[in-house]
Design a protein around this motif. Structure first.
Motif, mmCIF file in Angstrom:
data_model
loop_
_atom_site.group_PDB
_atom_site.id
_atom_site.type_symbol
_atom_site.label_atom_id
_atom_site.label_comp_id
_atom_site.label_asym_id
_atom_site.label_seq_id
_atom_site.Cartn_x
_atom_site.Cartn_y
_atom_site.Cartn_z
ATOM 1 N N LEU A 146 0.857 -1.267 -0.072
ATOM 2 C CA LEU A 146 -0.012 0.207 0.126
ATOM 3 C C LEU A 146 0.917 1.180 -0.015
ATOM 4 C CD1 LEU A 146 -2.633 -0.630 2.701
ATOM 5 C CD2 LEU A 146 -2.775 -0.959 0.198
ATOM 6 N N ILE A 147 0.717 2.084 -1.118
ATOM 7 C CA ILE A 147 1.255 3.554 -0.847
ATOM 8 C C ILE A 147 0.336 4.552 -0.481
ATOM 9 C CG2 ILE A 147 2.442 5.095 -2.614
ATOM 10 C CD1 ILE A 147 4.001 2.376 -2.080
ATOM 11 N N HIS A 148 0.750 5.288 0.563
ATOM 12 C CA HIS A 148 -0.305 6.134 0.929
ATOM 13 C C HIS A 148 -0.707 7.218 -0.039
ATOM 14 C CE1 HIS A 148 -2.200 9.033 3.600
ATOM 15 N NE2 HIS A 148 -1.739 8.368 4.795
ATOM 16 N N GLN A 149 -2.095 7.552 -0.046
ATOM 17 C CA GLN A 149 -2.481 8.069 -1.166
ATOM 18 C C GLN A 149 -2.323 9.573 -1.047
ATOM 19 O OE1 GLN A 149 -6.478 6.529 -0.156
ATOM 20 N NE2 GLN A 149 -7.308 8.177 0.503
ATOM 21 N N GLY A 150 -1.776 10.066 0.342
ATOM 22 C CA GLY A 150 -1.125 11.309 0.490
ATOM 23 C C GLY A 150 -0.053 11.534 -0.721
ATOM 24 N N LEU A 151 0.378 10.593 -1.345
ATOM 25 C CA LEU A 151 1.487 11.039 -2.291
ATOM 26 C C LEU A 151 0.670 11.182 -3.656
ATOM 27 C CD1 LEU A 151 2.940 9.905 0.142
ATOM 28 C CD2 LEU A 151 4.356 8.611 -1.425
ATOM 29 N N SER A 152 -0.380 10.725 -3.813
ATOM 30 C CA SER A 152 -1.191 10.826 -5.225
ATOM 31 C C SER A 152 -1.364 12.452 -5.433
ATOM 32 C CB SER A 152 -2.372 10.058 -5.135
ATOM 33 O OG SER A 152 -3.311 10.625 -4.546
ATOM 34 N N LYS A 153 -1.629 12.487 -6.868
ATOM 35 C CA LYS A 153 -2.039 13.605 -7.208
ATOM 36 C C LYS A 153 -3.522 14.034 -7.168
ATOM 37 C CE LYS A 153 -1.853 16.664 -11.506
ATOM 38 N NZ LYS A 153 -1.324 16.595 -12.790
ATOM 39 N N SER A 154 -4.319 12.862 -7.350
ATOM 40 C CA SER A 154 -5.625 13.214 -7.081
ATOM 41 C C SER A 154 -6.311 13.516 -5.772
ATOM 42 C CB SER A 154 -6.494 11.959 -8.000
ATOM 43 O OG SER A 154 -6.121 10.811 -7.452
ATOM 44 N N HIS A 157 -0.870 15.205 -2.239
ATOM 45 C CA HIS A 157 0.049 16.217 -2.303
ATOM 46 C C HIS A 157 0.918 16.346 -3.594
ATOM 47 C CE1 HIS A 157 -0.380 17.224 1.921
ATOM 48 N NE2 HIS A 157 0.276 16.279 2.311
ATOM 49 N N ASP A 158 0.392 15.474 -4.563
ATOM 50 C CA ASP A 158 0.988 15.388 -5.717
ATOM 51 C C ASP A 158 2.709 15.332 -5.596
ATOM 52 O OD1 ASP A 158 1.499 15.191 -8.411
ATOM 53 O OD2 ASP A 158 1.262 17.308 -8.791
ATOM 54 N N ALA A 159 2.899 14.093 -4.772
ATOM 55 C CA ALA A 159 4.539 13.926 -4.680
ATOM 56 C C ALA A 159 5.131 13.879 -5.902
ATOM 57 C CB ALA A 159 4.428 12.826 -3.949
ATOM 58 N N PRO A 160 6.415 14.380 -5.843
ATOM 59 C CA PRO A 160 7.302 14.179 -7.255
ATOM 60 C C PRO A 160 7.389 12.568 -7.433
ATOM 61 C CG PRO A 160 8.445 15.662 -5.637
ATOM 62 C CD PRO A 160 7.200 15.018 -4.847
ATOM 63 N N ARG A 161 7.905 12.464 -8.619
ATOM 64 C CA ARG A 161 7.646 11.038 -9.101
ATOM 65 C C ARG A 161 8.938 10.216 -8.386
ATOM 66 N NH1 ARG A 161 6.677 8.169 -13.867
ATOM 67 N NH2 ARG A 161 8.174 6.652 -14.293
ATOM 68 N N CYS A 162 10.018 10.754 -8.003
ATOM 69 C CA CYS A 162 11.261 10.230 -7.300
ATOM 70 C C CYS A 162 10.758 9.881 -5.796
ATOM 71 C CB CYS A 162 12.289 10.921 -7.269
ATOM 72 S SG CYS A 162 12.243 12.181 -6.203
ATOM 73 N N VAL A 163 9.754 10.608 -5.331
ATOM 74 C CA VAL A 163 9.157 10.251 -4.060
ATOM 75 C C VAL A 163 8.583 8.865 -4.182
ATOM 76 C CG1 VAL A 163 7.791 10.709 -2.217
ATOM 77 C CG2 VAL A 163 8.969 12.529 -3.259
ATOM 78 N N VAL A 164 7.450 8.642 -5.046
ATOM 79 C CA VAL A 164 6.688 7.517 -5.168
ATOM 80 C C VAL A 164 7.447 6.384 -5.417
ATOM 81 C CG1 VAL A 164 4.891 6.231 -6.382
ATOM 82 C CG2 VAL A 164 4.706 8.850 -5.732
ATOM 83 N N ARG A 165 8.661 6.385 -6.503
ATOM 84 C CA ARG A 165 9.525 5.512 -6.733
ATOM 85 C C ARG A 165 10.502 5.130 -5.488
ATOM 86 N NH1 ARG A 165 10.972 4.570 -12.144
ATOM 87 N NH2 ARG A 165 13.197 4.134 -11.488
ATOM 88 N N TYR A 166 10.852 6.052 -4.625
ATOM 89 C CA TYR A 166 11.583 5.387 -3.473
ATOM 90 C C TYR A 166 10.803 4.671 -2.449
ATOM 91 C CZ TYR A 166 13.829 5.787 1.042
ATOM 92 O OH TYR A 166 14.305 5.416 2.087
ATOM 93 N N VAL A 167 9.445 5.123 -2.364
ATOM 94 C CA VAL A 167 8.353 4.572 -1.428
ATOM 95 C C VAL A 167 8.405 2.965 -1.851
ATOM 96 C CG1 VAL A 167 6.589 4.261 -0.120
ATOM 97 C CG2 VAL A 167 7.767 6.642 -0.224
ATOM 98 N N VAL A 168 7.979 2.920 -3.246
ATOM 99 C CA VAL A 168 7.727 1.552 -3.887
ATOM 100 C C VAL A 168 9.147 0.791 -3.853
ATOM 101 C CG1 VAL A 168 7.192 0.346 -5.973
ATOM 102 C CG2 VAL A 168 5.819 2.429 -5.367
ATOM 103 N N HIS A 169 10.245 1.256 -3.958
ATOM 104 C CA HIS A 169 11.449 0.614 -3.971
ATOM 105 C C HIS A 169 11.575 0.074 -2.508
ATOM 106 C CE1 HIS A 169 15.833 0.664 -3.043
ATOM 107 N NE2 HIS A 169 16.019 -0.102 -4.281
ATOM 108 N N HIS A 170 11.453 0.989 -1.489
ATOM 109 C CA HIS A 170 11.634 0.599 0.062
ATOM 110 C C HIS A 170 10.934 -0.561 0.444
ATOM 111 C CE1 HIS A 170 12.472 2.001 4.052
ATOM 112 N NE2 HIS A 170 11.342 1.240 4.345
ATOM 113 N N ALA A 202 13.987 12.644 -2.021
ATOM 114 C CA ALA A 202 12.651 11.866 -1.639
ATOM 115 C C ALA A 202 12.333 11.569 -0.304
ATOM 116 C CB ALA A 202 12.675 10.517 -2.068
ATOM 117 N N VAL A 203 13.351 11.530 0.409
ATOM 118 C CA VAL A 203 13.304 11.628 2.008
ATOM 119 C C VAL A 203 12.987 13.080 2.561
ATOM 120 C CG1 VAL A 203 14.673 11.484 4.111
ATOM 121 C CG2 VAL A 203 14.859 9.571 2.273
ATOM 122 N N ALA A 204 13.752 14.078 1.992
ATOM 123 C CA ALA A 204 13.444 15.479 2.473
ATOM 124 C C ALA A 204 11.845 15.789 2.307
ATOM 125 C CB ALA A 204 13.959 16.337 1.798
ATOM 126 N N TRP A 205 11.243 15.415 0.879
ATOM 127 C CA TRP A 205 9.956 15.676 0.684
ATOM 128 C C TRP A 205 9.027 14.948 1.756
ATOM 129 C CZ3 TRP A 205 5.348 13.534 -0.071
ATOM 130 C CH2 TRP A 205 4.223 14.196 -0.666
#
Length: 219
Positions: A146-154, A157-170, A202-205
């Motif tokens: 599960l990726i927190h929907q707070g990272l989503s655009k809709s 917060h419309d997280a930068p692409r690198c943030v979502v990629r990092y969380v998925v990678h983690h 990503a971590v800073a965001w």
């Protein structure tokens, strides 16, 4: 900015769904050289890899200590509603370890807005954030990320692409290495996690937007 309150019945946009699906596939292929066999989807993570809190008597009376021990026992027996009621008096007096356990109870019960409650309690009891950006859970018999929907655009917060990629990678890294709750971030995990491109950004965001990270709290 802080983590927003999310209605679990609101619908993520189809564009966000496609973006997350493609991101998971790209991360799996690029960093793990294999297809990802676990479903990755938006949601509100309920899991937390924080260690179970230990009793810290502090200034508690003998009666309060007995009550707190009973609350911990209720939690261990998975009687979460009773544990929630038993812990509330200790949250009201800002008892740190009881407050941490209370947050875990709210997660287990999937209480709407638990993340806001956690954020409020956190400001009083500890410097560690308790709003995970992602988690691996078993839902209806299926293991999912599960990726927190707070990272989503809709919805977020419309997280930068690198943030979502990092969380998925983690989260995929947890599965790839077979980490355990008792030691979720061993040395090898930390080395591979730090090798992720644009990790610092990503971590800073995540920290700026009140999500936990491996440095501050547990991701």
């Amino acid at each position: 900015m802080g983590v927003q309150r999310y209605n679990i019945h609101e619908k993520i946009s189809s564009a966000d769904e496609l973006f997350l699906s493609q991101t998971a596939a790209e991360v799996s292929e690029c960093h793990f050289r294999s297809p990802n066999l676990i479903t990755v989807r938006w949601g509100i993570p309920s899991a937390s890899e924080a260690d179970e809190p230990k009793l810290a008597p502090g200034e508690l009376t003998q009666t309060q200590l007995i009550q707190l021990e009973a609350a911990v026992l209720l939690f261990m027996k998975q009687e979460y509603e009773l544990a929630r009621t038993a812990l509330e008096p200790f949250v009201s007096i800002n008892h740190e370890e009881a407050s941490k356990l209370y947050i875990k109870v709210l997660q287990k019960l999937r209480v709407p807005g638990w993340d806001l409650i956690a954020q409020r309690i956190n400001r009083v009891s500890t410097d560690t954030l308790f709003v995970p950006a992602g988690s691996t859970e078993v839902i209806d018999g299926e293991k999912v990320i599960l990726i927190h929907q707070g990272l989503s655009k809709s919805l977020g917060h419309d997280a930068p692409r690198c943030v979502v990629r990092y969380v998925v990678h983690h989260e995929i890294l947890h599965e790839h290495l077979g980490t355990i709750p008792e030691d979720p971030h061993p040395l090898l995990f930390r080395r591979l996690d730090k090798s992720f491109p644009e990790r610092a950004r990503a971590v800073a965001w995540l920290q700026k937007n009140s999500f936990s990270t491996i440095e501050g709290g547990r991701l």
